[in-house]
Design an enzyme around this catalytic site. Sequence first.
Site, PDB file in Angstrom:
ATOM      1  N   LYS A 178       0.857  -1.197   0.000  1.00 44.97           N
ATOM      2  CA  LYS A 178       0.000   0.000   0.000  1.00 44.97           C
ATOM      3  C   LYS A 178       0.884   1.235   0.000  1.00 44.97           C
ATOM      4  O   LYS A 178       2.030   1.192   0.446  1.00 44.97           O
ATOM      5  CB  LYS A 178      -0.902  -0.008   1.242  1.00 44.97           C
ATOM      6  CG  LYS A 178      -1.874  -1.161   1.253  1.00 44.97           C
ATOM      7  CD  LYS A 178      -3.250  -0.711   1.698  1.00 44.97           C
ATOM      8  CE  LYS A 178      -4.242  -1.868   1.643  1.00 44.97           C
ATOM      9  NZ  LYS A 178      -4.763  -2.215   2.958  1.00 44.97           N
ATOM     10  N   HIS A 181       1.813   7.184   2.491  1.00 43.47           N
ATOM     11  CA  HIS A 181       1.267   8.522   2.249  1.00 43.47           C
ATOM     12  C   HIS A 181       1.475   9.466   3.417  1.00 43.47           C
ATOM     13  O   HIS A 181       2.031   9.094   4.451  1.00 43.47           O
ATOM     14  CB  HIS A 181      -0.207   8.449   1.837  1.00 43.47           C
ATOM     15  CG  HIS A 181      -1.113   7.836   2.866  1.00 43.47           C
ATOM     16  ND1 HIS A 181      -1.458   8.485   4.018  1.00 43.47           N
ATOM     17  CD2 HIS A 181      -1.731   6.626   2.898  1.00 43.47           C
ATOM     18  CE1 HIS A 181      -2.265   7.714   4.723  1.00 43.47           C
ATOM     19  NE2 HIS A 181      -2.438   6.581   4.078  1.00 43.47           N
ATOM     20  N   HIS A 184       1.129   8.742   7.080  1.00 47.00           N
ATOM     21  CA  HIS A 184       2.081   7.898   7.806  1.00 47.00           C
ATOM     22  C   HIS A 184       3.233   8.687   8.404  1.00 47.00           C
ATOM     23  O   HIS A 184       4.048   8.142   9.137  1.00 47.00           O
ATOM     24  CB  HIS A 184       2.664   6.828   6.871  1.00 47.00           C
ATOM     25  CG  HIS A 184       1.653   5.838   6.383  1.00 47.00           C
ATOM     26  ND1 HIS A 184       1.361   5.681   5.053  1.00 47.00           N
ATOM     27  CD2 HIS A 184       0.837   4.986   7.047  1.00 47.00           C
ATOM     28  CE1 HIS A 184       0.434   4.745   4.917  1.00 47.00           C
ATOM     29  NE2 HIS A 184       0.091   4.311   6.110  1.00 47.00           N
TER      30      HIS A 184
END
Length: 617
Positions: A178, A181, A184
Amino acid sequence: MLKKSGTAVNSSLSLMTKGFFILRAILNWMFKHEKLASPIDNLANIGGNMKDLKVMIAALLAEHIPTDVMTEQEISELVEYPKNVEMGDYAFPCFKLAKAYRKSPKIIAEEISELIKDHNMFTEVTPIAGFINFKINAGALAEIVIPTVLKEKEHYGSSDMGQNKKIIVEYSSVNIAKPFHMGHIRSTMIGESLHRIYDFLGYDTVAINHLGDYGTQFGKLIVAYKKWGSEEAIKANPIPELLSIYVKFHQEAEEHPELEDEARAWFTKLENKDEEAVRLWTLFRDMSLVSFNRVYGKLGVTFDSYAGESFYSDKMPVILSELRSKNLLQKSEGAEIVDLEPYGMPPALITKKDGSSLYMTRDLAAAKYRKDTYDFDKNIYVVGSAQRLHFQQWFKVVELMGYEWAKDCVHVDFGMVALEEGSLSTRKGNVVFLEDVLDKATEKTLEIINEKNPDLENKETVAQQVGIGAVVFQELYTSRIKDYAFSWSKTLSFEGETGPYVQYTHARACSVLRKVGEFDENQIDYSVLSDDASKEVIKSLYKFNEVVVLAQKNNEPHTVARYAVEIAQNFNRFYHDNAIIVDDETTKNARLALVKAVEIALRNVLKLVCLEAPEKM
RNA sequence: GCAUCCUUAGCUCAAUUGGAUAGAGUACCGGACUUCGAAUCCGUUGGUUGUGGGUUCGAGUCCCACAGGAUGCACCA
């Protein structure tokens, strides 16, 4: 005599308290035997411990305040910094003494001030409205602080308070396959900064990235990969490719629900260590890590362990049977729970109807494993505040299991990052990739360098250090708990209270030192540094360890980030008010020593908030 | 519905964990580079700390109520 009733003795700080009394004993002995010309010389022997001036003031006050009225430690805890510098550098509020003395705080302050005002440690001791204000002798303080900084260099501000204590910090914990982004960045940078702060204070730290690398989504990925993916495509561009086949899976699964069954089957194969399943899972994981590590590299983030969900997949049955044997599990609606109603919490869900485990089970297994493996003194989780209840629940379960180390588990929570348009969500496509932000910031910095300093060598490296520094610093500059909205304009601003401002100040100090070259650090007349601007710089430098300890105590890196700005502001003011490279050697050397001390302190403080300290920019 | 967190200057945020006249940055306006780096510095403007009570020598900070916002509360992690 009056005794303070109901005052709890602070037992948890036994080490610090012990240190306090040892220090106190040394001070007393030295005073009594007149080994020291002045209390300030005494400080010089102690070194760079920030608490000492407060302790000394407390010691001085304690000579005039009976112990049964207030103990020396209580006095010490009340010593503070006045709001306004004009009033003094330290202050002691006398209000709590009023009852015992049956006098107004104003009069008490006046009387005590009169008794201690001639002390050579202070230029002034003034009673104002119930406070005793102390103005410290700046030159004398400089004589302690600056040589200490110059001597301790990259260790200045550090201590060994954490000696032989093991701290685990779990942070970042991104999901395999994933995107990494903007949402995070908080866990990642708060965690890394805490990692560095604990290290700096002498703790033995273990940084863990608890990867999201297990679960049915890997079954889906395997199916998607076998139908539409290729190893070349994934190796070329791991995350976007994995994401795209994952999205395609969901689209196709709407029309062909049998794909879901296939995915579950593949996950079961993975759990059973099927060779092909494991090979593909490993490929996804390794390739994802390659791109994550590129980002971690840019951010200066490092881990000691990447043991994530998959690592604990075989450690859960043990926890389950332990919960059962301790009679903590109950059946409820087909699932198994731990009832937490007596503690005002909803039940902790441990297994699903089908007997498979959940998030909670994994965290329990991981915590137990960490205690067994590392024997931590503190086990820190840097995870968003949305999961507050989850942590409260399983901390309680650990306690109910009879483990006293439940109290050592800490959830360091933080608020959400949103976009101005709404919440940050991979599923909604509402994503700002962290790496894009870092690259854009770097790009903009390069433009600024080309404009301001076109001849700079290593432009690209410096642009990265400063641009990324801006992003990281902004992240660490505010308290954890508040939500915030990501904004490009704010992230890309480099003026005022920003990382680049601190870095610029550091580069400026380097520039002066470079211009002068060598100077004699040992023959310095520190009385030159008693002007207001110099004094503020020295006071800032002096606080270093105290600030770091406060940040550690609260697990709040922003305390350190704000301190970095404080040093920079005070130094820039000093720089503006005082010519450094002057003809008079005495003045020049004293100021150079100050510049060098600032340069060292800024480098150290920047490191704690994960910023590089370029010498030119 | 219940629970937790948040609300401070136009905007973004501090406030030494209960202390003095609540501070910075930013924005606006006005100054300072032939001299050590102007990504800098100086100055002006900007406040009923969401509202109402309470606790005490003293409250942005602790307690209660209310308002607004965020998050969580059963088989995702």
